[in-house]
Write a protein that holds these residues in place. Structure first.
Motif, short mmCIF file in Angstrom:
data_model
loop_
_atom_site.label_atom_id
_atom_site.label_comp_id
_atom_site.label_asym_id
_atom_site.label_seq_id
_atom_site.Cartn_x
_atom_site.Cartn_y
_atom_site.Cartn_z
N UNK A 14 78.72 26.20 68.83
CA UNK A 14 78.98 25.88 70.24
C UNK A 14 78.25 26.82 71.19
N UNK A 15 78.27 28.10 70.93
CA UNK A 15 77.63 29.06 71.84
C UNK A 15 76.12 28.85 71.90
N UNK A 16 75.49 28.52 70.77
CA UNK A 16 74.05 28.25 70.77
C UNK A 16 73.73 27.00 71.58
N UNK A 17 74.53 25.97 71.40
CA UNK A 17 74.30 24.73 72.13
C UNK A 17 74.47 24.94 73.63
N UNK A 18 75.46 25.69 74.02
CA UNK A 18 75.67 25.98 75.45
C UNK A 18 74.49 26.76 76.00
N UNK A 19 74.01 27.76 75.26
CA UNK A 19 72.85 28.54 75.70
C UNK A 19 71.61 27.65 75.82
N UNK A 20 71.39 26.77 74.85
CA UNK A 20 70.24 25.88 74.88
C UNK A 20 70.27 24.97 76.11
N UNK A 21 71.42 24.38 76.38
CA UNK A 21 71.56 23.49 77.54
C UNK A 21 71.36 24.26 78.84
N UNK A 22 71.93 25.44 78.95
CA UNK A 22 71.78 26.26 80.16
C UNK A 22 70.34 26.68 80.38
#
Length: 130
Positions: free
Chosen positions: A112-120
Motif C-alpha cells: 500500500x505505501x509503495x502504491x500511494x507513493x507512486x500515485x503521489x
C-alpha cells in the motif's frame, strides 16, 4: 509520465499488475500518462514458444494497452545493469518522467505505501510537465 513495467517470467506478471492496477485506477483517462508493459524472453527456446502463444498472451492484456505492450526476444544484460534488475523472477515497475528519467522504482508485488507513493509522485510529475 510513464509507468514502465518489466517482467521476465509469468510469475512476475502479478507483481507488475499490482502496480498497473493502482496506476490505472488513478490515471487511466489522463492525457500524457501511460503504462508500457515489457515482457522479455531471453531464452531462445522459450522465445519460440512465446511467439506461437502471443495471440493468447495479448488476450490477457486489456485492449487499451495493446499498443504499449511490448515483447522482446533476446538478451538484455546492459538494460538489467542500468536499471538495477538483479532478479529476473520478480516484476519491476519504473516511473519515468517526460524527459525519460527514472524517478521511482519498485519490485515485487505492490504494498500500500509503495502504491500511494507512486500515485503521489505521478501527480507531481504530471503537474511539473505542464
Amino acid at each position: 509520465t510513464t509507468l514502465l513495467t518489466v517482467e521476465f517470467v509469468k510469475f512476475a506478471e502479478k507483481h507488475t499488475k499490482s502496480f498497473i492496477d493502482m496506476f490505472e485506477k488513478a490515471y487511466l483517462d489522463q492525457p500524457n500518462v501511460q503504462v508500457v508493459q515489457v515482457n522479455i524472453e531471453e531464452n531462445w527456446a522459450k522465445a519460440a514458444v512465446l511467439r506461437m502463444c502471443l495471440p493468447y498472451v495479448r488476450r490477457a492484456i486489456p485492449k487499451h494497452r495493446h499498443s504499449t505492450y511490448v515483447v522482446h526476444y533476446g538478451g538484455v544484460e546492459s538494460l538489467r545493469g542500468s536499471l538495477g534488475i538483479a532478479n529476473p523472477l520478480i516484476g519491476y515497475s519504473f516511473l519515468v518522467d517526460s524527459k525519460t528519467r527514472v524517478r521511482w522504482y519498485a519490485n515485487g508485488e505492490a504494498v500500500k505505501s509503495e502504491a500511494i507513493n507512486m500515485v503521489s509522485l505521478t501527480q507531481e510529475l504530471v503537474r511539473k510537465a505542464k
